[in-house]
Design a protein around this motif. Sequence first.
Motif, PDB file in Angstrom:
ATOM      1  N   ARG A 126       0.844  -1.214   0.000  1.00 33.75           N
ATOM      2  CA  ARG A 126       0.000   0.000   0.000  1.00 33.75           C
ATOM      3  C   ARG A 126       0.875   1.258   0.000  1.00 33.75           C
ATOM      4  NH1 ARG A 126      -3.588  -0.083  -2.582  1.00 33.75           N
ATOM      5  NH2 ARG A 126      -2.284  -1.708  -3.449  1.00 33.75           N
ATOM      6  N   ILE A 130       0.686   4.126  -2.873  1.00 36.89           N
ATOM      7  CA  ILE A 130       0.246   5.495  -2.560  1.00 36.89           C
ATOM      8  C   ILE A 130       1.404   6.501  -2.588  1.00 36.89           C
ATOM      9  CG2 ILE A 130      -0.759   6.934  -0.707  1.00 36.89           C
ATOM     10  CD1 ILE A 130      -2.540   4.465  -0.070  1.00 36.89           C
ATOM     11  N   PRO A 133       3.705   5.875  -6.633  1.00 41.51           N
ATOM     12  CA  PRO A 133       2.827   5.292  -7.669  1.00 41.51           C
ATOM     13  C   PRO A 133       3.515   5.074  -9.018  1.00 41.51           C
ATOM     14  CG  PRO A 133       2.179   7.540  -7.163  1.00 41.51           C
ATOM     15  CD  PRO A 133       3.186   7.154  -6.142  1.00 41.51           C
ATOM     16  N   ILE A 229      -1.196  10.991   2.162  1.00 41.94           N
ATOM     17  CA  ILE A 229      -2.624  11.225   1.925  1.00 41.94           C
ATOM     18  C   ILE A 229      -3.022  12.628   2.372  1.00 41.94           C
ATOM     19  CG2 ILE A 229      -4.964  10.539   2.657  1.00 41.94           C
ATOM     20  CD1 ILE A 229      -4.007   7.621   2.621  1.00 41.94           C
ATOM     21  N   ARG A 238      -8.101  12.356  -1.484  1.00 39.39           N
ATOM     22  CA  ARG A 238      -7.731  11.884  -0.140  1.00 39.39           C
ATOM     23  C   ARG A 238      -8.576  10.688   0.262  1.00 39.39           C
ATOM     24  NH1 ARG A 238      -6.905  17.340   1.666  1.00 39.39           N
ATOM     25  NH2 ARG A 238      -9.039  17.464   2.430  1.00 39.39           N
ATOM     26  N   ALA A 241      -7.666   7.536  -1.782  1.00 43.32           N
ATOM     27  CA  ALA A 241      -6.391   6.941  -1.356  1.00 43.32           C
ATOM     28  C   ALA A 241      -6.550   6.233  -0.013  1.00 43.32           C
ATOM     29  CB  ALA A 241      -5.320   8.021  -1.256  1.00 43.32           C
ATOM     30  N   THR A 244      -8.311   2.733   0.033  1.00 45.90           N
ATOM     31  CA  THR A 244      -7.588   1.526  -0.393  1.00 45.90           C
ATOM     32  C   THR A 244      -6.792   0.900   0.741  1.00 45.90           C
ATOM     33  OG1 THR A 244      -5.546   2.628  -1.051  1.00 45.90           O
ATOM     34  CG2 THR A 244      -7.254   2.444  -2.733  1.00 45.90           C
TER      35      THR A 244
END
Length: 321
Positions: A126, A130, A133, A229, A238, A241, A244
């Motif tokens: 993750r 984030i 990317p 974020i 925000r 993101a 997830t």
Amino acid sequence: GEVVSSRGNQTSITEFILLGFSNLLELQILLFIPFLVIYIVTMAGNILITALIVADQHLHSPMYFFLGNLSCLETCYTSTILPRILASLLTGDRTISVIGCILQYYFFGCLAASECYLLAVMSYDRYLAICKPLHYTVLMNGKICLQLAAVSWMSGFMATTIVAGLMSQLQFCGPNEINHFLCDFTPVIKLSCSDTGLIILVTFILCSIFTLPPFLLTLTSYICIISTILRIPSTTGRRKAFSTCSSHLIMVTMYYGTLFIVYMLPDTDTHQDLNKVFSLFYTVLTPLANPLIYSLRNRDVKETLGKVIRKCMMLTEYQKE
């Protein structure tokens, strides 16, 4: 109900009694029903998630690959603990052989340690998605995913194999009641009449090596994720993101929170009952929550499930005709 064999002048116990919830004797059958429901739902939910991930091409991404691994792990994890609880609630037989007890600890320990690593790998995934990317596809290709999953499983098994090996060398000759519903390290070690200094030291070192790093990795990943974020200018960005990784964050908090409470609390009689309650969280409720949290909070999993249900309904309609 203890079988005693004599070694020289020392008698050794071959059976333990897992007290479990014996203080709630009149509630045994009442307790059996929710535990049975939890077991069925946990197994069905985790097997379903694994099957969906394998079957649907859209879910062949690193995030779901690790989630499939976690679901697979939770299925095994629950099966080392719940059938045993269910059997003793139903029959009232709470004895377990010393070898059976060490085996239960071995599988439970292996899977719990592997879960620490898998959760860390998932949070790293993750973090890359984030915070990095543009490099994500390079840094998380199929080969790396396989390696990370393999390392997670192997490290868990490696650490526990050493501890269980040392445990099997211990002698038990005194009281044989374990005030717990599973064969955990501390309650079993307390019953040994051998010198337990070495095994306690080794376990402490292994725990520091095998649970602290994944915990710190998970924590660091989330600190980076949350700060990234918060820097996203648009509210929708925000929210997107955060959605997830929020389900994973809930799982991690539940799992580590209760683990730390159980293993960091001083081992007194009042804490023992509290321990049992908190142990239920990471042994019984986390595996149950896993499929629920991930499927309810995840659009892709919901869509795939919807597709499968529609296909099944079409098939039954077709068969009726």
